[in-house]
Design an enzyme around this catalytic site. Structure first.
Site, PDB file in Angstrom:
ATOM      1  N   ASN A   9       0.875  -1.172   0.000  1.00 35.69           N
ATOM      2  CA  ASN A   9       0.000   0.000   0.000  1.00 35.69           C
ATOM      3  C   ASN A   9       0.915   1.226   0.000  1.00 35.69           C
ATOM      4  O   ASN A   9       1.468   1.595   1.029  1.00 35.69           O
ATOM      5  CB  ASN A   9      -0.882  -0.053   1.250  1.00 35.69           C
ATOM      6  CG  ASN A   9      -1.924   1.053   1.248  1.00 35.69           C
ATOM      7  OD1 ASN A   9      -1.932   1.918   0.372  1.00 35.69           O
ATOM      8  ND2 ASN A   9      -2.793   1.029   2.238  1.00 35.69           N
ATOM      9  N   LYS A  16       3.616   1.042   2.906  1.00 39.28           N
ATOM     10  CA  LYS A  16       3.191   0.077   3.921  1.00 39.28           C
ATOM     11  C   LYS A  16       3.162  -1.295   3.278  1.00 39.28           C
ATOM     12  O   LYS A  16       2.789  -1.423   2.112  1.00 39.28           O
ATOM     13  CB  LYS A  16       1.769   0.374   4.396  1.00 39.28           C
ATOM     14  CG  LYS A  16       1.621   1.641   5.174  1.00 39.28           C
ATOM     15  CD  LYS A  16       0.186   1.768   5.672  1.00 39.28           C
ATOM     16  CE  LYS A  16      -0.122   3.235   5.884  1.00 39.28           C
ATOM     17  NZ  LYS A  16      -1.507   3.580   5.747  1.00 39.28           N
ATOM     18  N   ARG A  62      -2.732  -2.312  -3.377  1.00 43.65           N
ATOM     19  CA  ARG A  62      -3.918  -1.499  -3.193  1.00 43.65           C
ATOM     20  C   ARG A  62      -3.840  -0.336  -4.169  1.00 43.65           C
ATOM     21  O   ARG A  62      -2.952   0.507  -4.078  1.00 43.65           O
ATOM     22  CB  ARG A  62      -3.956  -0.947  -1.773  1.00 43.65           C
ATOM     23  CG  ARG A  62      -5.268  -0.293  -1.514  1.00 43.65           C
ATOM     24  CD  ARG A  62      -5.170   0.966  -0.735  1.00 43.65           C
ATOM     25  NE  ARG A  62      -6.495   1.264  -0.231  1.00 43.65           N
ATOM     26  CZ  ARG A  62      -6.802   1.245   1.041  1.00 43.65           C
ATOM     27  NH1 ARG A  62      -5.896   0.976   1.934  1.00 43.65           N
ATOM     28  NH2 ARG A  62      -8.022   1.493   1.416  1.00 43.65           N
ATOM     29  N   HIS A 147     -13.193   3.553  -0.777  1.00 47.00           N
ATOM     30  CA  HIS A 147     -13.292   2.686   0.415  1.00 47.00           C
ATOM     31  C   HIS A 147     -13.998   1.370   0.093  1.00 47.00           C
ATOM     32  O   HIS A 147     -14.523   0.715   0.992  1.00 47.00           O
ATOM     33  CB  HIS A 147     -14.098   3.365   1.551  1.00 47.00           C
ATOM     34  CG  HIS A 147     -13.405   4.511   2.204  1.00 47.00           C
ATOM     35  ND1 HIS A 147     -14.105   5.601   2.686  1.00 47.00           N
ATOM     36  CD2 HIS A 147     -12.107   4.747   2.483  1.00 47.00           C
ATOM     37  CE1 HIS A 147     -13.253   6.456   3.224  1.00 47.00           C
ATOM     38  NE2 HIS A 147     -12.031   5.962   3.110  1.00 47.00           N
ATOM     39  N   LEU A 167     -16.067   5.285   8.810  1.00 46.89           N
ATOM     40  CA  LEU A 167     -15.760   6.587   9.393  1.00 46.89           C
ATOM     41  C   LEU A 167     -14.336   6.557   9.946  1.00 46.89           C
ATOM     42  O   LEU A 167     -14.088   6.046  11.042  1.00 46.89           O
ATOM     43  CB  LEU A 167     -16.764   6.930  10.503  1.00 46.89           C
ATOM     44  CG  LEU A 167     -18.253   6.795  10.132  1.00 46.89           C
ATOM     45  CD1 LEU A 167     -19.154   7.111  11.321  1.00 46.89           C
ATOM     46  CD2 LEU A 167     -18.613   7.686   8.946  1.00 46.89           C
ATOM     47  N   ARG A 199     -11.470  17.114   5.027  1.00 54.34           N
ATOM     48  CA  ARG A 199     -12.134  17.361   3.732  1.00 54.34           C
ATOM     49  C   ARG A 199     -13.515  17.952   3.966  1.00 54.34           C
ATOM     50  O   ARG A 199     -14.225  17.530   4.879  1.00 54.34           O
ATOM     51  CB  ARG A 199     -12.282  16.061   2.943  1.00 54.34           C
ATOM     52  CG  ARG A 199     -10.982  15.489   2.466  1.00 54.34           C
ATOM     53  CD  ARG A 199     -11.230  14.266   1.576  1.00 54.34           C
ATOM     54  NE  ARG A 199     -10.036  13.451   1.504  1.00 54.34           N
ATOM     55  CZ  ARG A 199     -10.020  12.130   1.646  1.00 54.34           C
ATOM     56  NH1 ARG A 199     -11.145  11.461   1.848  1.00 54.34           N
ATOM     57  NH2 ARG A 199      -8.893  11.468   1.590  1.00 54.34           N
ATOM     58  N   ASP A 241      -9.744  15.885  15.162  1.00 53.95           N
ATOM     59  CA  ASP A 241     -10.062  14.672  15.903  1.00 53.95           C
ATOM     60  C   ASP A 241     -11.350  14.868  16.711  1.00 53.95           C
ATOM     61  O   ASP A 241     -11.418  15.748  17.578  1.00 53.95           O
ATOM     62  CB  ASP A 241      -8.897  14.319  16.837  1.00 53.95           C
ATOM     63  CG  ASP A 241      -9.012  12.908  17.374  1.00 53.95           C
ATOM     64  OD1 ASP A 241     -10.107  12.549  17.871  1.00 53.95           O
ATOM     65  OD2 ASP A 241      -8.018  12.161  17.294  1.00 53.95           O
ATOM     66  N   GLU A 337      -8.490  -3.890   5.903  1.00 56.03           N
ATOM     67  CA  GLU A 337      -8.331  -3.707   4.464  1.00 56.03           C
ATOM     68  C   GLU A 337      -7.187  -4.555   3.910  1.00 56.03           C
ATOM     69  O   GLU A 337      -7.302  -5.107   2.815  1.00 56.03           O
ATOM     70  CB  GLU A 337      -8.149  -2.216   4.148  1.00 56.03           C
ATOM     71  CG  GLU A 337      -9.481  -1.479   4.303  1.00 56.03           C
ATOM     72  CD  GLU A 337      -9.356   0.025   4.360  1.00 56.03           C
ATOM     73  OE1 GLU A 337      -8.776   0.535   5.334  1.00 56.03           O
ATOM     74  OE2 GLU A 337      -9.846   0.694   3.432  1.00 56.03           O
TER      75      GLU A 337
HETATM   76  P1  ADP Z   1      -8.062   5.879   7.514  1.00 50.37           P
HETATM   77  O1  ADP Z   1      -7.896   4.441   7.095  1.00 50.37           O
HETATM   78  O2  ADP Z   1      -9.227   6.579   6.901  1.00 50.37           O
HETATM   79  O3  ADP Z   1      -6.815   6.694   7.513  1.00 50.37           O
HETATM   80  P2  ADP Z   1      -8.625   4.862  10.173  1.00 50.37           P
HETATM   81  O4  ADP Z   1      -9.755   3.969   9.940  1.00 50.37           O
HETATM   82  O5  ADP Z   1      -7.310   4.283  10.587  1.00 50.37           O
HETATM   83  O6  ADP Z   1      -8.455   5.899   9.012  1.00 50.37           O
HETATM   84  O7  ADP Z   1      -9.073   5.907  11.287  1.00 50.37           O
HETATM   85  C1  ADP Z   1      -8.224   6.920  11.694  1.00 50.37           C
HETATM   86  C2  ADP Z   1      -9.070   8.045  12.257  1.00 50.37           C
HETATM   87  O8  ADP Z   1      -9.884   7.539  13.322  1.00 50.37           O
HETATM   88  C3  ADP Z   1      -8.239   9.167  12.828  1.00 50.37           C
HETATM   89  O9  ADP Z   1      -8.761  10.377  12.300  1.00 50.37           O
HETATM   90  C4  ADP Z   1      -8.491   9.105  14.312  1.00 50.37           C
HETATM   91  O10 ADP Z   1      -8.523  10.389  14.871  1.00 50.37           O
HETATM   92  C5  ADP Z   1      -9.861   8.486  14.389  1.00 50.37           C
HETATM   93  N1  ADP Z   1     -10.121   7.754  15.632  1.00 50.37           N
HETATM   94  C6  ADP Z   1      -9.539   6.637  16.097  1.00 50.37           C
HETATM   95  N2  ADP Z   1     -10.085   6.260  17.278  1.00 50.37           N
HETATM   96  C7  ADP Z   1     -11.041   7.187  17.563  1.00 50.37           C
HETATM   97  C8  ADP Z   1     -11.962   7.371  18.642  1.00 50.37           C
HETATM   98  N3  ADP Z   1     -12.028   6.553  19.680  1.00 50.37           N
HETATM   99  N4  ADP Z   1     -12.784   8.433  18.578  1.00 50.37           N
HETATM  100  C9  ADP Z   1     -12.763   9.289  17.532  1.00 50.37           C
HETATM  101  N5  ADP Z   1     -11.909   9.172  16.499  1.00 50.37           N
HETATM  102  C10 ADP Z   1     -11.072   8.128  16.508  1.00 50.37           C
END
Ligand code: ADP
Length: 351
Positions: A9, A16, A62, A147, A167, A199, A241, A337
């Site tokens: 990836n 990765k 990916r 996604h 999400l 975004r 966040d 994934e």
């Molecule tokens: P992606 O694959 O879209 O990069 P992930 O599925 O790894 O993302 O999710 C990462 C996101 O999830 C980060 O923006 C992080 O802030 C948020 N996140 C992780 N745990 C929590 C939580 N307990 N509450 C709110 N946001 C969270």
């Protein structure tokens, strides 16, 4: 048959990899600050030495944007040139990935490309086309959706009308009927749809020419702003966040969080209408899997659908968080994934 799969990836600044044997992950690593092609190929060369490529069933890549390609595909010269043409739609991710595909091609290792867009490519035309002159649809300006690897993985085995909510940093919702994506919130690029961490999500397209004229900013600058400085971060001015935002007393932080819940809810409601009902709602990815309070806020809007949440199960991030008398089953399913890519690649190799 060989069963080891190396999942790659590659992004514009990172490489990765994860290594699977008999469907189980036995190694992974994440290299950051990899910016140039030379740096990238140096990293990939090390990975190739480490995992012993002679034992590989395939290298699985990916690929974010596969255009209209459906399913995972074995890589050959024809596919590679098709990927090169599509790459301009997602250059930051797809061009570095193509460089790595070319590297493994020289080593004559079997390869499979797995696409974030593929799951959505059989959506009906009424969902895929924008309300633009139709010639642009024919030129490929339309909804592709993203996604898909995750939406497909978390909806496996769920029958009927399903709405999956991925999400994470990027956020999207997909409407699924009997295992097939029939609509999704992201569009031509991952910018469309929900309010996300940085975004903007959907907005009136007229905003853009207005800003060019009155704010005297370039299109490139606007594109950067919409992708990197908007959404939760842009509205709050403090953080992307949700945990920070929901713990804050600052009005704009709370507004950003409320806008997020509202945008997810409207999307679920819209897709419940599109599907003429919903049997199961699934939450996944960083926010969806881990934050009970976010799920509670979103689901509180959906009582009219007969959604009832079991508070205790929701707090524990249980697999099923709806109560027994809920008309809609609500689930929390961990996405994986990398594993999904490895599984799709092995399936493609068998074909
Ligand atoms: P992606 O694959 O879209 O990069 P992930 O599925 O790894 O993302 O999710 C990462 C996101 O999830 C980060 O923006 C992080 O802030 C948020 N996140 C992780 N745990 C929590 C939580 N307990 N509450 C709110 N946001 C969270």
């Amino acid at each position: 048959m060989k069963k080891d799969v190396l999942v790659m990836n590659v992004g514009s600044s990172s490489v990765k990899y994860s290594f699977f044997r008999n469907g189980k992950i036995i190694g992974k690593d994440n290299f950051e600050r990899v910016f140039t092609k030379k740096q990238r190929l140096d990293v990939v060369r090390k990975v190739a030495e480490k995992v012993d490529i002679s034992g590989l069933a395939c290298v699985a890549h990916r690929v974010v944007h596969g255009g209209s390609i459906t399913g995972a595909r074995k890589v050959d010269k024809a596919l590679l040139s098709r990927l090169r043409r599509v790459a301009e739609l997602a250059p930051l991710h797809d061009i570095p990935e193509i460089e790595v595909i070319e590297f493994f091609m020289k080593l004559k290792v079997p390869q499979v490309a797995v696409f974030d867009t593929a799951f959505h490519q059989d959506m009906p035309l009424k969902a895929k086309a924008y309300g633009l002159p139709y010639k642009y649809y024919l030129k490929g300006i339309r909804k592709y959706g993203f996604h898909g690897i995750s939406h497909e993985y978390v909806s496996r085995g769920l029958k009927g009308k399903v709405i999956t909510c991925h999400l994470g940093n990027g956020c999207s919702v997909t409407a699924i009927r009997n295992g097939k994506s029939v609509d999704t919130s992201m569009g031509f690029t991952p910018l469309e749809g929900l309010v996300m961490s940085t975004r903007s999500g959907s907005l009136d397209p007229s905003v853009i020419p207005y800003m060019v004229k009155h704010e005297k900013v370039s299109l490139e600058r606007i594109s950067d702003m919409l992708n990197k400085e908007s959404g939760l971060l842009g509205v709050s001015g403090k953080s992307y966040d949700l945990r920070d935002l929901m713990n804050s007393k600052d009005k704009r932080c709370l507004l950003a969080a409320e806008m997020f819940f509202y945008s997810v809810t409207k999307q679920i409601g819209g897709f419940a209408a599109a599907l003429n009902g919903v049997d199961t709602i699934v939450f996944t990815a960083g926010i969806g899997e881990n934050n009970a309070s976010v799920r509670k806020n979103i689901l509180s809007y959906l009582a009219y659908l007969g959604v009832k949440v079991d508070g205790a199960k929701n707090k524990k991030n249980s697999r099923v968080i709806s109560s027994r008398n809920s008309k809609v089953k609500v689930m929390v399913i961990r996405t994986d994934e990398e594993k999904a890519i490895a599984l799709q690649a092995l399936q493609a190799m068998r074909k």
